[in-house]
Design a protein around this motif. Structure first.
Motif, PDB file in Angstrom:
ATOM      1  N   ASP A   1      -1.231  12.620  14.404  1.00 32.79           N
ATOM      2  CA  ASP A   1      -1.531  11.399  15.167  1.00 32.79           C
ATOM      3  C   ASP A   1      -0.678  10.193  14.783  1.00 32.79           C
ATOM      4  OD1 ASP A   1      -3.651  12.532  16.801  1.00 32.79           O
ATOM      5  OD2 ASP A   1      -4.792  12.641  14.946  1.00 32.79           O
ATOM      6  N   ALA A   2       0.604  10.420  14.563  1.00 31.45           N
ATOM      7  CA  ALA A   2       1.503   9.301  14.290  1.00 31.45           C
ATOM      8  C   ALA A   2       1.582   8.359  15.481  1.00 31.45           C
ATOM      9  CB  ALA A   2       2.896   9.817  13.928  1.00 31.45           C
ATOM     10  N   PHE A   3       1.604   8.924  16.697  1.00 32.75           N
ATOM     11  CA  PHE A   3       1.689   8.065  17.881  1.00 32.75           C
ATOM     12  C   PHE A   3       0.372   7.347  18.132  1.00 32.75           C
ATOM     13  CE2 PHE A   3       1.119   7.462  22.509  1.00 32.75           C
ATOM     14  CZ  PHE A   3       2.106   6.507  22.706  1.00 32.75           C
ATOM     15  N   GLY A   4      -0.730   8.068  18.012  1.00 29.58           N
ATOM     16  CA  GLY A   4      -2.019   7.465  18.314  1.00 29.58           C
ATOM     17  C   GLY A   4      -2.348   6.276  17.434  1.00 29.58           C
ATOM     18  N   ILE A   5      -2.028   6.373  16.155  1.00 24.96           N
ATOM     19  CA  ILE A   5      -2.344   5.289  15.227  1.00 24.96           C
ATOM     20  C   ILE A   5      -1.193   4.292  15.101  1.00 24.96           C
ATOM     21  CG2 ILE A   5      -2.830   4.741  12.809  1.00 24.96           C
ATOM     22  CD1 ILE A   5      -4.544   7.201  12.643  1.00 24.96           C
ATOM     23  N   HIS A   6       0.015   4.785  14.903  1.00 26.26           N
ATOM     24  CA  HIS A   6       1.144   3.879  14.643  1.00 26.26           C
ATOM     25  C   HIS A   6       1.803   3.383  15.924  1.00 26.26           C
ATOM     26  CE1 HIS A   6       1.109   4.564  10.290  1.00 26.26           C
ATOM     27  NE2 HIS A   6       0.730   5.800  10.603  1.00 26.26           N
ATOM     28  N   GLY A   7       2.063   4.277  16.871  1.00 23.78           N
ATOM     29  CA  GLY A   7       2.724   3.861  18.097  1.00 23.78           C
ATOM     30  C   GLY A   7       1.855   2.943  18.933  1.00 23.78           C
ATOM     31  N   ILE A   8       0.647   3.413  19.258  1.00 27.14           N
ATOM     32  CA  ILE A   8      -0.259   2.593  20.067  1.00 27.14           C
ATOM     33  C   ILE A   8      -0.746   1.388  19.277  1.00 27.14           C
ATOM     34  CG2 ILE A   8      -2.479   2.570  21.261  1.00 27.14           C
ATOM     35  CD1 ILE A   8      -2.046   5.522  21.915  1.00 27.14           C
ATOM     36  N   GLY A   9      -1.119   1.600  18.013  1.00 26.06           N
ATOM     37  CA  GLY A   9      -1.604   0.492  17.188  1.00 26.06           C
ATOM     38  C   GLY A   9      -0.554  -0.581  16.969  1.00 26.06           C
ATOM     39  N   GLY A  10       0.701  -0.155  16.761  1.00 31.34           N
ATOM     40  CA  GLY A  10       1.775  -1.129  16.579  1.00 31.34           C
ATOM     41  C   GLY A  10       2.004  -1.957  17.824  1.00 31.34           C
ATOM     42  N   ALA A  11       1.928  -1.312  19.004  1.00 31.25           N
ATOM     43  CA  ALA A  11       2.121  -2.032  20.263  1.00 31.25           C
ATOM     44  C   ALA A  11       0.993  -3.033  20.504  1.00 31.25           C
ATOM     45  CB  ALA A  11       2.209  -1.036  21.414  1.00 31.25           C
ATOM     46  N   VAL A  12      -0.241  -2.600  20.247  1.00 30.01           N
ATOM     47  CA  VAL A  12      -1.387  -3.507  20.419  1.00 30.01           C
ATOM     48  C   VAL A  12      -1.282  -4.682  19.453  1.00 30.01           C
ATOM     49  CG1 VAL A  12      -3.885  -3.702  20.119  1.00 30.01           C
ATOM     50  CG2 VAL A  12      -2.917  -1.749  21.352  1.00 30.01           C
ATOM     51  N   GLY A  13      -0.907  -4.397  18.204  1.00 34.85           N
ATOM     52  CA  GLY A  13      -0.760  -5.466  17.227  1.00 34.85           C
ATOM     53  C   GLY A  13       0.326  -6.457  17.607  1.00 34.85           C
ATOM     54  N   ALA A  14       1.466  -5.949  18.084  1.00 41.64           N
ATOM     55  CA  ALA A  14       2.568  -6.835  18.490  1.00 41.64           C
ATOM     56  C   ALA A  14       2.166  -7.702  19.674  1.00 41.64           C
ATOM     57  CB  ALA A  14       3.804  -5.997  18.828  1.00 41.64           C
ATOM     58  N   LEU A  15       1.426  -7.105  20.622  1.00 42.34           N
ATOM     59  CA  LEU A  15       0.988  -7.865  21.783  1.00 42.34           C
ATOM     60  C   LEU A  15      -0.043  -8.928  21.393  1.00 42.34           C
ATOM     61  CD1 LEU A  15       1.571  -7.835  24.834  1.00 42.34           C
ATOM     62  CD2 LEU A  15      -0.485  -6.439  25.127  1.00 42.34           C
ATOM     63  N   LEU A  16      -0.993  -8.556  20.538  1.00 41.56           N
ATOM     64  CA  LEU A  16      -2.006  -9.520  20.107  1.00 41.56           C
ATOM     65  C   LEU A  16      -1.406 -10.631  19.246  1.00 41.56           C
ATOM     66  CD1 LEU A  16      -5.030  -7.178  19.275  1.00 41.56           C
ATOM     67  CD2 LEU A  16      -4.727  -8.664  21.270  1.00 41.56           C
TER      68      LEU A  16
ATOM     69  N   ALA B   1       0.631 -10.650  10.377  1.00 39.24           N
ATOM     70  CA  ALA B   1       0.001 -11.031   9.110  1.00 39.24           C
ATOM     71  C   ALA B   1       0.274 -12.457   8.672  1.00 39.24           C
ATOM     72  CB  ALA B   1       0.431 -10.050   8.008  1.00 39.24           C
ATOM     73  N   GLY B   2       1.474 -12.947   8.875  1.00 42.24           N
ATOM     74  CA  GLY B   2       1.818 -14.300   8.436  1.00 42.24           C
ATOM     75  C   GLY B   2       1.788 -15.341   9.528  1.00 42.24           C
ATOM     76  N   PHE B   3       1.300 -14.942  10.719  1.00 45.72           N
ATOM     77  CA  PHE B   3       1.340 -15.847  11.871  1.00 45.72           C
ATOM     78  C   PHE B   3      -0.025 -16.220  12.427  1.00 45.72           C
ATOM     79  CE2 PHE B   3       5.465 -13.458  12.446  1.00 45.72           C
ATOM     80  CZ  PHE B   3       6.302 -14.510  12.085  1.00 45.72           C
ATOM     81  N   VAL B   4      -1.104 -15.545  11.998  1.00 37.70           N
ATOM     82  CA  VAL B   4      -2.412 -15.777  12.611  1.00 37.70           C
ATOM     83  C   VAL B   4      -3.427 -16.236  11.576  1.00 37.70           C
ATOM     84  CG1 VAL B   4      -1.951 -14.023  14.368  1.00 37.70           C
ATOM     85  CG2 VAL B   4      -3.235 -13.391  12.311  1.00 37.70           C
ATOM     86  N   ALA B   5      -4.479 -16.882  12.046  1.00 40.60           N
ATOM     87  CA  ALA B   5      -5.562 -17.334  11.178  1.00 40.60           C
ATOM     88  C   ALA B   5      -6.453 -16.149  10.808  1.00 40.60           C
ATOM     89  CB  ALA B   5      -6.388 -18.406  11.893  1.00 40.60           C
ATOM     90  N   PRO B   6      -7.178 -16.244   9.699  1.00 44.70           N
ATOM     91  CA  PRO B   6      -8.047 -15.137   9.284  1.00 44.70           C
ATOM     92  C   PRO B   6      -9.060 -14.702  10.333  1.00 44.70           C
ATOM     93  CG  PRO B   6      -7.701 -16.633   7.455  1.00 44.70           C
ATOM     94  CD  PRO B   6      -7.070 -17.279   8.640  1.00 44.70           C
ATOM     95  N   TRP B   7      -9.621 -15.630  11.097  1.00 45.83           N
ATOM     96  CA  TRP B   7     -10.582 -15.230  12.122  1.00 45.83           C
ATOM     97  C   TRP B   7      -9.933 -14.330  13.162  1.00 45.83           C
ATOM     98  CZ3 TRP B   7      -9.666 -16.255  17.195  1.00 45.83           C
ATOM     99  CH2 TRP B   7      -8.787 -17.299  17.512  1.00 45.83           C
ATOM    100  N   ALA B   8      -8.657 -14.613  13.478  1.00 49.03           N
ATOM    101  CA  ALA B   8      -7.937 -13.785  14.442  1.00 49.03           C
ATOM    102  C   ALA B   8      -7.657 -12.402  13.858  1.00 49.03           C
ATOM    103  CB  ALA B   8      -6.638 -14.468  14.851  1.00 49.03           C
ATOM    104  N   ALA B   9      -7.391 -12.343  12.542  1.00 51.93           N
ATOM    105  CA  ALA B   9      -7.159 -11.050  11.892  1.00 51.93           C
ATOM    106  C   ALA B   9      -8.392 -10.164  12.002  1.00 51.93           C
ATOM    107  CB  ALA B   9      -6.783 -11.259  10.423  1.00 51.93           C
ATOM    108  N   VAL B  10      -9.582 -10.764  11.871  1.00 52.52           N
ATOM    109  CA  VAL B  10     -10.820  -9.995  12.013  1.00 52.52           C
ATOM    110  C   VAL B  10     -10.922  -9.422  13.426  1.00 52.52           C
ATOM    111  CG1 VAL B  10     -13.335 -10.109  12.025  1.00 52.52           C
ATOM    112  CG2 VAL B  10     -12.036 -11.255  10.216  1.00 52.52           C
ATOM    113  N   ILE B  11     -10.649 -10.239  14.424  1.00 50.39           N
ATOM    114  CA  ILE B  11     -10.708  -9.773  15.813  1.00 50.39           C
ATOM    115  C   ILE B  11      -9.692  -8.658  16.038  1.00 50.39           C
ATOM    116  CG2 ILE B  11     -10.308 -10.421  18.221  1.00 50.39           C
ATOM    117  CD1 ILE B  11     -11.403 -13.188  17.549  1.00 50.39           C
ATOM    118  N   MET B  12      -8.487  -8.836  15.524  1.00 50.58           N
ATOM    119  CA  MET B  12      -7.457  -7.813  15.681  1.00 50.58           C
ATOM    120  C   MET B  12      -7.875  -6.504  15.015  1.00 50.58           C
ATOM    121  SD  MET B  12      -3.913 -10.019  15.260  1.00 50.58           S
ATOM    122  CE  MET B  12      -2.864  -8.582  15.576  1.00 50.58           C
TER     123      MET B  12
END
Length: 398
Positions: free
Chosen positions: A307-322, A270-281
């Motif tokens: 679905d804690a893993f499906g939304i938070h586990g997988i989503g958190g990993a994708v967000g951290a990687l992006l 949230a505090g590291f990327v530009a708004p256009w990147a937030a839209v893509i994410m």
């Protein structure tokens, strides 16, 4: 001390606290009729458990000292925590910092409950959560935000992609695998209106969750709030598209879950990327979140109730990687792949893998210890069929 910064952090702390009652409603609406009250009861109970664990030792273990893995006990019972000055070079006192950070373990532990609600015994849940907050959450918070080895490695996590979402999602998955499938697992959301109300409270609280993590009322806080807004909105649309493509319909519970998926993904960035990147994410998060609770869950056959893993586990990993891809040095002071530094992507990957292994192994061990202290872990088939609303709350919700 800056009174404007202090006011914003205090407001943000209250917003983050609001997320847990919001999650209770969100989970309650998604869950089974026979466990509606109990599904909402457990996250509220977590508010009491996690708060006192944080007061007694959690804060000190997370933010005391300068160890690589865990802090110390110098601030046990909030001892020597100043409410007038900062020892961390901030414009808010240590007491405000401790307060704000103390809201995070509450929502993190509450997220976990969704994976096994309705088939785990409440005594076992209480024992496990106390152990987990001390042994898993506090060290992770220290390693990422307290100057530990992941921080020294250079991995970044603005508001909790690894500490909150990956840890809770992976923990929920391991518990679900250990406890086993529900005996009657097919159900549809019983209160879509609860899902919307709870999701809205989560959404509002998340603005404090991410924007408050700037720890000041400044441009970074504005950026984090804008990015949170954009990513969640984009994820609503892609979730709706995915749901419509697969089922020829889009649902209220679906698109609300899509908003949550976008919130999860943007949290570390949230505090590291530009708004256009937030839209893509956000656009990516909507598809990934939908795939996580459908294709991934169905392919591997685990029973993650809400679905804690499906939304938070997988989503958190994708967000951290992006975050490692889109981090913009001109925006947040850290360069990612698009800014010409591929090393951040590898650091993020290391942090993700470490968090997954640390949470998974730790959860397995703690669940075994819990089984010794408060056996058995799960309800009998007869108790599960009856539901916790009858067993514990002495009524059935119509």
């Amino acid at each position: 001390m800056n009174t404007g910064d202090l006011a914003w952090v205090l407001i943000s702390a209250a917003l983050v606290w609001l997320m847990t009652p919001g999650l209770a409603l969100f989970y309650g609406g998604l869950g089974e009729k026979r466990n509606l009250l109990h599904t909402m009861f457990v996250p509220v109970l977590i508010i009491g458990i996690a708060t006192l664990v944080w007061f007694f030792a959690g804060y000190s273990l997370a933010f005391g000292g300068s160890g690589d893995v865990i802090g110390n006990l110098n601030h046990i019972l909030m001892f020597d925590v100043s409410f007038n000055r900062s020892s961390r070079g901030l414009t808010i006192p240590d007491g405000a910092f401790a307060l704000f950070q103390g809201m995070f373990p509450i929502i993190t532990a509450a997220i976990i409950t969704g994976s096994v609600i309705g088939r785990v015994r409440i005594k076992a849940m209480i024992v496990f959560m106390i152990l987990w907050l001390i042994v898993i959450y506090s060290p992770l918070a220290h390693m990422v935000w307290g100057g530990g080895f992941l921080a020294k490695l250079g991995a970044i996590d603005f508001a909790g992609g690894t500490v909150v979402h990956i840890s809770s999602g992976v923990t929920g998955l391991v518990l679900a695998l250990m406890i086993g499938h529900r005996h009657q697992s097919k159900h549809i959301p019983v209160r879509p209106s609860y899902v919307l109300i709870g999701g809205a409270l989560l959404w509002v609280g998340w603005f404090g969750f991410n924007s408050g993590s700037a720890l000041a009322a400044n441009g970074t806080a504005v950026l984090a709030l804008v990015n949170t807004w954009l990513a969640s909105a984009a994820a609503v649309l892609t979730w709706a598209l995915a749901e419509y493509y697969l089922h020829q319909r889009a649902t209220l519970t679906g698109i609300t879950s899509g908003g949550v998926a976008g919130l999860v993904a943007i949290t570390p960035a949230a505090g590291f990327v530009a708004p256009w990147a937030a839209v893509i994410m956000g656009l990516i998060a909507g598809f990934v979140g939908f795939a996580g609770i459908t294709f991934v869950k169905n392919s591997f056959g685990y029973d993650d109730t809400l679905d804690a893993f499906g939304i938070h586990g997988i989503g958190g990993a994708v967000g951290a990687l992006l975050t490692g891809v889109f981090a913009d040095k001109q925006i947040g002071g850290v360069a990612g792949l698009i800014s010409g530094d591929a090393s951040l992507l590898w650091k993020q990957l290391v942090a993700i893998l470490f968090t997954v292994v640390f949470a998974a192994v730790g959860t397995f061990i703690l669940a075994k210890i819990t089984e010794i202290i408060a056996a058995p872990l799960r309800l009998t088939p007869e108790e599960e069929a009856k539901g916790y609303d009858v067993i514990m709350h002495d009524l059935t919700v119509e």
